[in-house]
Design an enzyme around this catalytic site. Sequence first.
Site, PDB file in Angstrom:
ATOM      1  N   ASP A  78      32.245  37.936  43.276  1.00  0.00           N
ATOM      2  CA  ASP A  78      31.851  36.928  42.304  1.00  0.00           C
ATOM      3  C   ASP A  78      33.087  36.372  41.605  1.00  0.00           C
ATOM      4  O   ASP A  78      33.733  37.055  40.819  1.00  0.00           O
ATOM      5  CB  ASP A  78      30.880  37.540  41.282  1.00  0.00           C
ATOM      6  N   HIS A  79      33.376  35.131  41.874  1.00  0.00           N
ATOM      7  CA  HIS A  79      34.531  34.467  41.288  1.00  0.00           C
ATOM      8  C   HIS A  79      34.214  33.910  39.888  1.00  0.00           C
ATOM      9  O   HIS A  79      35.058  33.321  39.222  1.00  0.00           O
ATOM     10  CB  HIS A  79      34.972  33.338  42.242  1.00  0.00           C
ATOM     11  N   ALA A  80      32.974  34.118  39.433  1.00  0.00           N
ATOM     12  CA  ALA A  80      32.532  33.594  38.137  1.00  0.00           C
ATOM     13  C   ALA A  80      33.329  34.210  36.984  1.00  0.00           C
ATOM     14  O   ALA A  80      33.976  35.250  37.150  1.00  0.00           O
ATOM     15  CB  ALA A  80      31.045  33.891  37.960  1.00  0.00           C
TER      16      ALA A  80
ATOM     17  N   SER B  25      34.440  27.684  37.496  1.00  0.00           N
ATOM     18  CA  SER B  25      35.339  28.614  38.190  1.00  0.00           C
ATOM     19  C   SER B  25      35.614  28.188  39.629  1.00  0.00           C
ATOM     20  O   SER B  25      36.239  28.930  40.375  1.00  0.00           O
ATOM     21  CB  SER B  25      34.696  30.008  38.198  1.00  0.00           C
TER      22      SER B  25
END
Length: 248
Positions: A191-193, A31
């Site tokens: 959280d960019h996950a 990501s």
Amino acid sequence: MLCSSISPVLTVSLVGALLWNRVQGFWVIHSVPRFPPIAEEGYDYPATGRRNGQSGICVTFKYNQYETIDSQLLVCNPNIYSCSIPATFHQELVHMPQLCTRFRPSKIPVRYLTTLQSAQGQTFLHFAKSDSFLDDIFAAWIAQQLKTHFLTETWQRKRQELPSNCSLPYHVYNIKAIKVSRQSYFSSYQDHAKWGISQKGTKDHWTCIGDLNRSPHQAFRSGGFICTQNRNIYQAFQKLVLYYEDCN
Ligand SMILES: *[C@@H]1O[C@H](CO)[C@@H](O)[C@H](O)[C@H]1NC(C)=O
């Protein structure tokens, strides 16, 4: 990580990298924006990946899996920013050289699910959706296909969220916060996950890692998730869940 024996071939997409030779190679799905950097800029972890949480997986595949991967890439149509594929591969891996030149054939499957075998025999499923599959990949497809309730951790942005969804037989719940250790936790807004796991207590222990968020806008985007039932991977992600949002 980049072994010299694998060096001649490299394609890099917006959220992934693929390297191979005639024996084997690896596929990184992650990501982190702008990772890896283009070769001329040297190899480093980018500043764009430092602010928020990120996720990723790297799998080694024998070369005989690459035609399948090539077809999946046609469907998920990554935004490729660096490419180097010697002509000797162009007859077997027909789509990747085309994607590198921004050429897209007119007939592309709306979505495609395939099985991949890692070099050591681990089974993976890869879900690829094109931009004409106008739906949330988790609620509309992955959860129903794998027949398991999912907890998903994807980048949440205020006013751009899809709520937890219990409309279909298999539910999808948004994780709202994760804990990285006993003292440290953070909200999904940071959280960019992009991952999902089977809800605790279900018998199937799926983990899926990919490049789409649960957001109304990303229904219009192409992308994909790779899923495995590997127990170690499942446990590692399961431990991160602090709490998730129930359905209304
Ligand atoms: C749940 O997801 C399905 C598939 O995307 C969608 O058709 C349905 O409208 C969603 N339900 C709610 C309450 O958002």
